[in-house]
Design an enzyme around this catalytic site. Sequence first.
Site, PDB file in Angstrom:
ATOM      1  N   ASN A  91       1.718 -11.976  10.000  1.00  0.00           N
ATOM      2  CA  ASN A  91       0.586 -12.890  10.098  1.00  0.00           C
ATOM      3  C   ASN A  91       1.040 -14.204   9.933  1.00  0.00           C
ATOM      4  OD1 ASN A  91      -1.412 -10.775  10.007  1.00  0.00           O
ATOM      5  ND2 ASN A  91      -0.828 -10.336   7.840  1.00  0.00           N
ATOM      6  N   VAL A 100       1.065 -14.448   1.786  1.00  0.00           N
ATOM      7  CA  VAL A 100       2.600 -14.912   1.126  1.00  0.00           C
ATOM      8  C   VAL A 100       3.143 -15.978   2.169  1.00  0.00           C
ATOM      9  CG1 VAL A 100       4.776 -14.305   0.208  1.00  0.00           C
ATOM     10  CG2 VAL A 100       2.804 -12.929  -0.129  1.00  0.00           C
ATOM     11  N   HIS A 104       7.263 -12.797   6.787  1.00  0.00           N
ATOM     12  CA  HIS A 104       7.634 -11.357   6.543  1.00  0.00           C
ATOM     13  C   HIS A 104       7.067 -10.558   7.617  1.00  0.00           C
ATOM     14  CE1 HIS A 104       3.867 -12.731   4.544  1.00  0.00           C
ATOM     15  NE2 HIS A 104       3.421 -11.378   4.638  1.00  0.00           N
TER      16      HIS A 104
HETATM   17  P1  AMP Z   1       0.322 -10.933   4.335  1.00  0.00           P
HETATM   18  O1  AMP Z   1      -1.113 -10.655   4.282  1.00  0.00           O
HETATM   19  O2  AMP Z   1       0.918 -10.519   5.667  1.00  0.00           O
HETATM   20  O3  AMP Z   1       0.792 -12.191   4.037  1.00  0.00           O
HETATM   21  O4  AMP Z   1       0.896  -9.611   3.462  1.00  0.00           O
HETATM   22  C1  AMP Z   1       1.439  -9.733   2.346  1.00  0.00           C
HETATM   23  C2  AMP Z   1       1.864  -8.444   1.670  1.00  0.00           C
HETATM   24  O5  AMP Z   1       3.009  -9.012   0.660  1.00  0.00           O
HETATM   25  C3  AMP Z   1       0.604  -7.614   1.155  1.00  0.00           C
HETATM   26  O6  AMP Z   1       0.725  -6.335   2.126  1.00  0.00           O
HETATM   27  C4  AMP Z   1       1.062  -7.285  -0.328  1.00  0.00           C
HETATM   28  O7  AMP Z   1       0.761  -6.190  -0.739  1.00  0.00           O
HETATM   29  C5  AMP Z   1       2.700  -7.576  -0.420  1.00  0.00           C
HETATM   30  N1  AMP Z   1       3.280  -7.992  -1.651  1.00  0.00           N
HETATM   31  C6  AMP Z   1       2.685  -8.994  -2.328  1.00  0.00           C
HETATM   32  N2  AMP Z   1       3.459  -9.228  -3.477  1.00  0.00           N
HETATM   33  C7  AMP Z   1       4.438  -8.142  -3.446  1.00  0.00           C
HETATM   34  C8  AMP Z   1       5.398  -7.828  -4.271  1.00  0.00           C
HETATM   35  N3  AMP Z   1       5.739  -8.578  -5.239  1.00  0.00           N
HETATM   36  N4  AMP Z   1       6.245  -6.770  -3.849  1.00  0.00           N
HETATM   37  C9  AMP Z   1       6.108  -6.111  -2.611  1.00  0.00           C
HETATM   38  N5  AMP Z   1       5.082  -6.660  -1.707  1.00  0.00           N
HETATM   39  C10 AMP Z   1       4.135  -7.559  -2.026  1.00  0.00           C
END
Ligand code: AMP
Length: 120
Positions: A91, A100, A104
Amino acid sequence: MAYDPNNIFARILRGEIPCKKVFEDEHALAFHDINPQAPTHILVIPKGAYVSFDDFSANAPPAEIVGYVRAIGHVAREQGVADSGYRILANHGANSHQEVPHLHVHIFGGRRLGPMLVKS
Ligand code: AMP
């Protein structure tokens, strides 16, 4: 958007917050998503400070791009989803609902994943 060094994945990279690591090399770190959306749901992040795919694709040196892409494929094979099939997703920005601000790629697999996008 400027890179925020206190985002949660930067803190995971610095070892300040734990993660369920599945792979690490000089270019990438991969770990289980904390809120899995599929039987296999792994996040692969580059070690460099890139806000999103837009930033990475424009600014990362070729060695980091190659290392990151190879890591994603390697992790998918290592997780056992390459034969059955998987989806990768990154994303970028508000319309995609990026949460985040550190690049990723999600790897989803382990079941039939359904349509690519929810109809709005
Ligand atoms: P996005 O919406 O593509 O930014 O996805 C962020 C992803 O990060 C989500 O699927 C969350 O569940 C995941 N996430 C957030 N914090 C953590 C963490 N501490 N460890 C592992 N995954 C995380």
